[in-house]
Design a protein around this motif. Structure first.
Motif, PDB file in Angstrom:
ATOM      1  N   GLU A  15       6.526   9.991  -1.750  1.00 16.67           N
ATOM      2  CA  GLU A  15       7.688   9.158  -2.093  1.00 16.67           C
ATOM      3  C   GLU A  15       7.337   7.670  -2.020  1.00 16.67           C
ATOM      4  O   GLU A  15       7.750   6.889  -2.875  1.00 16.67           O
ATOM      5  CB  GLU A  15       8.867   9.479  -1.159  1.00 16.67           C
ATOM      6  N   GLU A  16       6.581   7.266  -0.986  1.00 16.36           N
ATOM      7  CA  GLU A  16       6.150   5.858  -0.870  1.00 16.36           C
ATOM      8  C   GLU A  16       5.287   5.461  -2.060  1.00 16.36           C
ATOM      9  O   GLU A  16       5.460   4.388  -2.646  1.00 16.36           O
ATOM     10  CB  GLU A  16       5.359   5.642   0.428  1.00 16.36           C
ATOM     11  N   ILE A  17       4.375   6.357  -2.415  1.00 19.48           N
ATOM     12  CA  ILE A  17       3.489   6.072  -3.549  1.00 19.48           C
ATOM     13  C   ILE A  17       4.310   5.950  -4.833  1.00 19.48           C
ATOM     14  O   ILE A  17       4.096   5.040  -5.637  1.00 19.48           O
ATOM     15  CB  ILE A  17       2.403   7.168  -3.677  1.00 19.48           C
ATOM     16  N   LEU A  18       5.270   6.861  -5.012  1.00 16.38           N
ATOM     17  CA  LEU A  18       6.118   6.791  -6.194  1.00 16.38           C
ATOM     18  C   LEU A  18       6.953   5.500  -6.201  1.00 16.38           C
ATOM     19  O   LEU A  18       7.143   4.878  -7.256  1.00 16.38           O
ATOM     20  CB  LEU A  18       7.046   8.008  -6.262  1.00 16.38           C
ATOM     21  N   GLY A  19       7.413   5.071  -5.025  1.00 13.95           N
ATOM     22  CA  GLY A  19       8.177   3.822  -4.919  1.00 13.95           C
ATOM     23  C   GLY A  19       7.316   2.616  -5.287  1.00 13.95           C
ATOM     24  O   GLY A  19       7.757   1.727  -6.045  1.00 13.95           O
ATOM     25  N   ARG A  20       6.094   2.582  -4.749  1.00 15.80           N
ATOM     26  CA  ARG A  20       5.177   1.478  -5.090  1.00 15.80           C
ATOM     27  C   ARG A  20       4.836   1.485  -6.577  1.00 15.80           C
ATOM     28  O   ARG A  20       4.753   0.446  -7.226  1.00 15.80           O
ATOM     29  CB  ARG A  20       3.902   1.554  -4.248  1.00 15.80           C
ATOM     30  N   ARG A  21       4.661   2.701  -7.113  1.00 20.68           N
ATOM     31  CA  ARG A  21       4.358   2.821  -8.544  1.00 20.68           C
ATOM     32  C   ARG A  21       5.513   2.270  -9.376  1.00 20.68           C
ATOM     33  O   ARG A  21       5.305   1.539 -10.353  1.00 20.68           O
ATOM     34  CB  ARG A  21       4.102   4.287  -8.888  1.00 20.68           C
ATOM     35  N   ALA A  22       6.720   2.607  -8.987  1.00 15.52           N
ATOM     36  CA  ALA A  22       7.895   2.117  -9.715  1.00 15.52           C
ATOM     37  C   ALA A  22       7.964   0.592  -9.642  1.00 15.52           C
ATOM     38  O   ALA A  22       8.274  -0.073 -10.646  1.00 15.52           O
ATOM     39  CB  ALA A  22       9.169   2.744  -9.145  1.00 15.52           C
ATOM     40  N   GLN A  23       7.678   0.022  -8.460  1.00 15.79           N
ATOM     41  CA  GLN A  23       7.668  -1.436  -8.316  1.00 15.79           C
ATOM     42  C   GLN A  23       6.614  -2.063  -9.222  1.00 15.79           C
ATOM     43  O   GLN A  23       6.882  -3.063  -9.903  1.00 15.79           O
ATOM     44  CB  GLN A  23       7.385  -1.840  -6.863  1.00 15.79           C
ATOM     45  N   LEU A  24       5.423  -1.486  -9.206  1.00 15.29           N
ATOM     46  CA  LEU A  24       4.348  -2.019 -10.044  1.00 15.29           C
ATOM     47  C   LEU A  24       4.688  -1.915 -11.532  1.00 15.29           C
ATOM     48  O   LEU A  24       4.430  -2.849 -12.300  1.00 15.29           O
ATOM     49  CB  LEU A  24       3.024  -1.302  -9.753  1.00 15.29           C
ATOM     50  N   LEU A  25       5.284  -0.795 -11.934  1.00 13.43           N
ATOM     51  CA  LEU A  25       5.687  -0.650 -13.329  1.00 13.43           C
ATOM     52  C   LEU A  25       6.738  -1.702 -13.694  1.00 13.43           C
ATOM     53  O   LEU A  25       6.697  -2.291 -14.785  1.00 13.43           O
ATOM     54  CB  LEU A  25       6.232   0.758 -13.587  1.00 13.43           C
ATOM     55  N   GLU A  26       7.667  -1.943 -12.781  1.00  8.97           N
ATOM     56  CA  GLU A  26       8.703  -2.955 -13.016  1.00  8.97           C
ATOM     57  C   GLU A  26       8.078  -4.353 -13.122  1.00  8.97           C
ATOM     58  O   GLU A  26       8.444  -5.137 -14.002  1.00  8.97           O
ATOM     59  CB  GLU A  26       9.714  -2.917 -11.865  1.00  8.97           C
ATOM     60  N   GLN A  27       7.121  -4.646 -12.229  1.00 12.50           N
ATOM     61  CA  GLN A  27       6.431  -5.936 -12.279  1.00 12.50           C
ATOM     62  C   GLN A  27       5.653  -6.091 -13.588  1.00 12.50           C
ATOM     63  O   GLN A  27       5.655  -7.159 -14.202  1.00 12.50           O
ATOM     64  CB  GLN A  27       5.483  -6.094 -11.089  1.00 12.50           C
TER      65      GLN A  27
END
Length: 139
Positions: A15-27
């Protein structure tokens, strides 16, 4: 039970990895949008510069054409201008010494008679002007 605990930890980490991935995709998406806006602005600026340059070139061309059509000044005027600049060039050393504080004012060497203080005459006679015309009576 140890497998469920490990599975829970793995799920949390996932879940943390998916959250970071979502943040990076948004950035990344935000950065891509900024780049798109920047490119659009650069295109506008380059188009404005191109139009400005074309206008300047046209203005220069018009000036060039006008200058081609002009006649040269009269030969006497050219000779006078040439003599003037020769005179200026000849007097440069005297003025240069004066301006650098190394010599007297260049006109101090010339023997000029002292000037008389001018009085303001009340009439045109003292100024060397013709007299004013007298008022005429209406007919």
């Amino acid at each position: 039970m140890s497998t469920t605990l490990e599975e829970m930890e793995l799920m949390e980490e996932h879940e943390e990895i998916l959250g970071r991935r979502a943040q990076l995709l948004e950035q990344m998406e935000s950065h891509r949008e900024q780049l798109r806006i920047q490119r659009k602005q650069q295109l506008k600026e380059s188009e404005a510069a191109r139009l400005r340059n074309n206008t300047l070139l046209q203005d220069l061309q018009k000036i060039k054409e006008r200058l081609r059509g002009k006649q040269l000044p009269h030969p006497n005027l050219l000779a006078l201008e040439t003599r003037y600049w020769m005179s200026v060039e000849e007097s440069i050393p005297a003025w240069e010494h004066f301006l650098l504080g190394k010599g007297p004012h260049p006109t101090d060497d010339l023997a000029q008679p002292p000037r008389k203080a001018k009085q303001k005459p009340g009439t045109a006679k003292g100024l060397g002007l013709p007299p004013r015309p007298k008022a005429r009576a209406a007919r």
